[in-house]
Structures are given as structure tokens and as C-alpha cells.
Design an enzyme around this catalytic site. Structure first.
Site, mmCIF file in Angstrom:
data_model
loop_
_atom_site.group_PDB
_atom_site.id
_atom_site.type_symbol
_atom_site.label_atom_id
_atom_site.label_comp_id
_atom_site.label_asym_id
_atom_site.label_seq_id
_atom_site.Cartn_x
_atom_site.Cartn_y
_atom_site.Cartn_z
ATOM 1 N N ASP A 163 0.895 -1.116 -0.047
ATOM 2 C CA ASP A 163 0.075 0.014 -0.027
ATOM 3 C C ASP A 163 1.000 1.402 -0.012
ATOM 4 O O ASP A 163 0.602 2.139 -0.769
ATOM 5 C CB ASP A 163 -0.857 0.005 1.289
ATOM 6 C CG ASP A 163 -1.855 1.298 1.099
ATOM 7 O OD1 ASP A 163 -2.578 1.642 0.238
ATOM 8 O OD2 ASP A 163 -1.495 2.220 2.306
ATOM 9 N N ARG A 170 -0.206 6.075 -6.842
ATOM 10 C CA ARG A 170 -1.290 6.476 -7.501
ATOM 11 C C ARG A 170 -1.350 7.888 -7.378
ATOM 12 O O ARG A 170 -2.086 8.590 -8.213
ATOM 13 C CB ARG A 170 -2.333 5.960 -6.443
ATOM 14 C CG ARG A 170 -2.426 4.280 -6.807
ATOM 15 C CD ARG A 170 -3.477 3.802 -5.627
ATOM 16 N NE ARG A 170 -4.746 4.578 -5.409
ATOM 17 C CZ ARG A 170 -5.451 4.443 -4.333
ATOM 18 N NH1 ARG A 170 -4.758 3.964 -3.120
ATOM 19 N NH2 ARG A 170 -6.566 5.210 -3.913
ATOM 20 N N SER A 185 -6.988 0.123 -0.115
ATOM 21 C CA SER A 185 -5.723 0.739 0.823
ATOM 22 C C SER A 185 -6.299 0.978 2.339
ATOM 23 O O SER A 185 -5.447 0.457 3.037
ATOM 24 C CB SER A 185 -5.756 2.028 -0.026
ATOM 25 O OG SER A 185 -4.869 2.931 0.792
ATOM 26 N N LYS A 189 -5.013 -1.708 5.558
ATOM 27 C CA LYS A 189 -4.107 -1.162 6.792
ATOM 28 C C LYS A 189 -4.990 -1.380 8.171
ATOM 29 O O LYS A 189 -4.285 -1.823 9.038
ATOM 30 C CB LYS A 189 -3.948 0.384 6.603
ATOM 31 C CG LYS A 189 -2.820 0.620 5.528
ATOM 32 C CD LYS A 189 -2.620 2.286 5.437
ATOM 33 C CE LYS A 189 -3.769 2.820 4.610
ATOM 34 N NZ LYS A 189 -3.596 3.982 3.821
HETATM 35 N N1 URA Z 1 -6.676 6.810 2.457
HETATM 36 C C1 URA Z 1 -6.094 5.678 2.092
HETATM 37 O O1 URA Z 1 -5.427 5.244 3.265
HETATM 38 N N2 URA Z 1 -6.105 5.311 1.239
HETATM 39 C C2 URA Z 1 -6.577 5.733 -0.061
HETATM 40 O O2 URA Z 1 -6.492 5.299 -1.375
HETATM 41 C C3 URA Z 1 -7.069 6.987 0.172
HETATM 42 C C4 URA Z 1 -7.473 7.618 1.253
#
Ligand code: URA
Length: 432
Positions: A163, A170, A185, A189
Site C-alpha cells: 500500500d 497512485r 488501501s 491497513k
Molecule cells: N486513504 C487511504 O488510506 N488510502 C486511499 O487510497 C485514500 C485515502
């Protein structure tokens, strides 16, 4: 055997990819065997073709498997509740929610992120506090949660490394605002970080990645589905991000506002969102209470000073000075007066976010230094009645030139008209 070009082509043609294929691509990328340009092309194919629920889960699972995971529940012997926002302007919610929830007896161990584009990041805000260290070892992280009830840290190198890489890619390839990629994403986490139950704040509006309520609902559903598949409880609050949250936008300024909120003196909209998020986290916890009782306990922790006590112990535990006087201050503060009488019909979140970014509160490019002192304080918000000359906002700047430019940008963020705007609630919906 990794065949990235073939997988990109099949996704570009709208095919559904298998679990093993997505894992191959993501794990290969995390190992450095698939280059950035192929992952960038893949993300763009996903932008146009999307991922279905099974693909989104396979992607999330592969991201989790790219690193180690933390079993915070086992380490603490408690059910672990977490919160996360999809990102907005003036969003300092975690910094206020953490101490209040911890003061109610529910441990909070949170991994936060840095700013992305015009949106601020909790880690950057915390680093505005002199001495505050966001890099704790896993052992210290767990120990601090046990001792104080709260720790907020940066993502460790080995937790969801895919990520970390993908996020940076990204950001510079116009592939941030894709539901499946945002959902995977965030949820990778949260799941890897050990959360049993997660309160998600899905921002909606011009300062958010999701511009409409419909799009925000799609994102919320995608994250709920990922939570369901991973066996985690999830609730999504859909909240307004057409205007900044609270008054302060800028790192040190937001720390002051979060602390004020923890001691019951925050702006009404931000206070409402914080107490609602606390209530839902407490209702998810092992205290065995409902949302109404959670709200009552959160309000009590603010009123009796226990939340402020946790805030101060937490900041000190991570090396920081909790005294707001220790925060950096900008040398120039310029007031932005209203040009005409009327009602504030619009206060553009993205415009204020950009003004703060241009003042130096955020990064224009990866690795840029942040100026913690600068930012904007919106003294009046949408719906307020103002008289010509009345102060709409303050610009906190490094120089007179910056202040001048910032004030013009902030003034352009406000529309003042003859009629009051339609009332728009902060909490737009709750989906679970
Ligand atoms: N917050 C995140 O952790 N990931 C994203 O892609 C967008 C906002």
C-alpha cells in the site's frame, strides 16, 4: 511466473482477474519484480474497468500478505476498535477522538497517514508538536497503549508495504479516486493493524475523493463488504466535506483545535463529529454499551477533564510538549474581510485546502518539507450571516507576500449571497 503485461491487457479489456493473478501482481510489485510503470498502467485499467467485490478482496488480501500483521487484540487481551477517515480538509478527528475514547477505558492504537494532495494527514499534524515521535517500534506501540490507552504512529515499513508503494504511485498517476483502490488501501491497513471493529468516516463533497453521496455510498459498501469478508465489524459515517471540518486548516492550527475540542471548547461541527465517532467506537468496544451510552460517556470524559489528561499523557509519552504555547506560530497573520453583507452560501473545502497547501501546510511533491505553522482559520462557515468588513477567516503565513496571495485565495473560497443557503447536515448517512 509473473505476467504483468498480460494481466494489464486482460483488465484493460474488462476481464475479471483471479485471486492468484492479483496476488501475483501485487506481491511481485512489493518485491520490486514488477516495475512502477506496469502497476501504473494496471491502476489506470482499474480506473476504467473497475474491480468486482471478489477482485477487491483478493487485492486487499494480497496487500495484507505483502508484509507482516499485528495481532493487537491478542497483545492487549481486549477487543480492538479503530477509526479511519477517507481524507478531507481540516480533518483532525483522530487527534481528538483518541484521547476521549481512551479516557472512557477503551484502548486506541492507530496507524495514521500523511497528507495526500490538498488533504491533510494526521501524522503531519502530530509532527507539528515539537518533539513528537511518530516512529515507535511495535513493542513500544503496544506498551504505550497498555500504559496510557493511546498511541498514534506511522505505518511501519513492514505493515502493508504494497500500500505504501502503491499509494505514492497512485498520487502521481491520477489513480487515487478509484473506489476499489481506496477501499483496499484503507481496509488492508486496518485489517493488518489488528482492528476487530472499524468506524469509517467517508467524506463526501468537493474537498473529498468522493464528490457525491452516491459515490460515497459505493465506497462505503465496498469497505463494508471487505470488512464482512475479513470477519471485522464496520460502520461507515458519511459526512459532509463541501466545507472544511471545524475552523482550522494547517498542522499546528489543527492541533490547537483538536486540543480545544478534547477540553470541550471546539467548534460545534467538529465537536459533533468527534463525539459521534467516539460514541460509535465505544458501542463497538468490549464495554457492552450502546451508541447513546457511548455518547454520554464521551461527553462526560470531555466535561470532567479526563480526556484532556489522556491527551497530555499521550503527547508526552511520544516525546512531545502538550502545551499549545510550544507549537510553532506563523510570523504573519492576515484577516480576510467580507466584501459585502449577506449569508455565506459556500465555503469551498478544496479551495481552502489549496490555499493552505500553497501557504506551505502540505506537500506539492513527494518529500517536500511542510511548514507546520501556516494555514487558514475559517472564522465563519456556510450559513453564517456576515456584514461587509467582518472577518471571514485568518491566513497564517510565512511572509507578507504569501499572506496576500493566501488571503485572495481564501476570499475566493467564500461566496456571500442575499439568501441563506439550504441547511446541509454534517452527518449525511450511516451505513452498516
Ligand atoms: N486513504 C487511504 O488510506 N488510502 C486511499 O487510497 C485514500 C485515502
Amino acid at each position: 511466473m509473473i505476467r504483468p503485461a498480460e494481466l494489464i491487457e486482460r483488465k484493460r479489456n474488462g476481464e475479471v482477474l483471479g485471486d492468484a493473478e492479483l496476488a501475483e501482481l501485487i506481491l511481485g510489485y512489493a518485491r520490486g519484480e514488477v516495475p512502477d510503470y506496469q502497476l501504473a498502467a494496471f491502476c489506470m485499467a482499474v480506473y476504467f474497468r473497475g474491480l468486482n467485490a471478489a477482485e477487491t478482496y483478493a487485492l486487499t488480501d494480497a496487500m495484507i500478505r505483502s508484509g507482516t500483521t499485528l495481532d493487537l487484540s491478542a497483545a492487549l487481551g481486549r477487543k480492538v476498535v479503530d477509526k479511519h477517515s477517507t481524507g478531507g480538509v481540516g480533518d483532525k478527528t483522530s487527534i481528538a477522538v483518541g484521547p476521549i475514547v481512551a479516557a472512557c477505558g477503551v484502548p486506541v492504537g492507530k496507524m495514521s497517514g500523511r497528507g495526500l494532495g490538498h488533504t491533510g494527514g494526521t501524522l503531519d499534524k502530530l509532527e507539528a508538536i515539537p518533539g513528537f515521535d511518530v516512529n515507535l517500534t511495535t513493542e513500544r506501540f503496544v506498551e504505550q497503549i497498555r500504559e496510557i490507552g493511546l498511541a498514534i504512529v506511522g505505518q511501519t515499513e513492514d505493515l502493508v508495504p504494497a500500500d505504501k508503494q502503491l499509494y505514492g504511485l497512485r498520487d502521481v498517476t491520477a489513480t487515487v479516486d478509484i473506489v476499489s483502490l481506496i477501499a483496499s488501501s484503507i481496509m488492508s491497513k486496518k485489517i493488518a493493524g489488528g482492528a476487530d471493529a472499524i468506524v469509517l468516516d467517508v467524506k463526501v463533497g468537493d474537498g473529498a475523493f468522493m464528490k457525491t453521496l452516491e459515490d460515497a455510498r459505493v465506497l462505503a459498501d465496498a469497505m463494508l463488504e471487505l470488512g464482512r469478508r475479513a470477519g471485522r465489524e464496520v460502520v461507515c459515517l458519511l459526512t459532509d466535506m463541501d466545507q472544511p471540518l471545524g475552523a482550522a486548516v494547517g498542522n499546528a492550527l489543527e492541533i490547537v483545535e483538536a486540543r480545544d475540542t478534547v477540553r470541550g471548547e471546539g467548534p460545534p461541527d467538529f465537536t459533533e463529529l468527534v463525539l459521534d465517532a467516539c460514541a460509535r467506537m465505544l458501542a463497538f468496544s468490549d464495554l457492552g454499551i450502546d451508541v447513546e451510552e457511548g455518547r454520554r460517556r464521551a461527553e462526560a470524559a470531555v466535561a470532567d477533564g479526563s480526556a484532556l489528561g489522556v491527551y497530555e499523557r499521550w503527547i508526552r509519552a511520544q516525546g512531545g510538549d502538550p502545551d499549545p504555547a510550544a507549537l510553532p506560530r506563523a510570523p504573519v497573520v492576515r484577516e480576510v474581510p467580507a466584501a459585502t453583507d449577506g449569508y455565506v452560501t459556500r465555503l469551498g473545502a478544496i479551495d481552502v485546502g489549496h490555499a493552505a497547501l500553497h501557504l506551505g501546510a502540505g506537500r506539492r511533491a513527494k518529500g517536500d518539507e511542510i511548514d507546520f505553522a501556516v494555514g487558514v482559520v475559517c472564522r465563519v462557515k456556510r450559513g453564517a450571516q456576515v456584514a461587509a468588513g467582518e472577518v471571514l477567516a485568518e491566513v497564517h503565513a510565512r511572509s507578507d507576500d504569501d499572506a496576500e496571495r493566501g488571503a485572495a485565495e481564501v476570499l475566493a473560497a467564500y461566496d456571500v449571497g442575499d439568501d441563506p443557503p439550504r441547511e446541509q447536515p454534517l452527518l449525511l448517512d450511516v451505513v452498516a
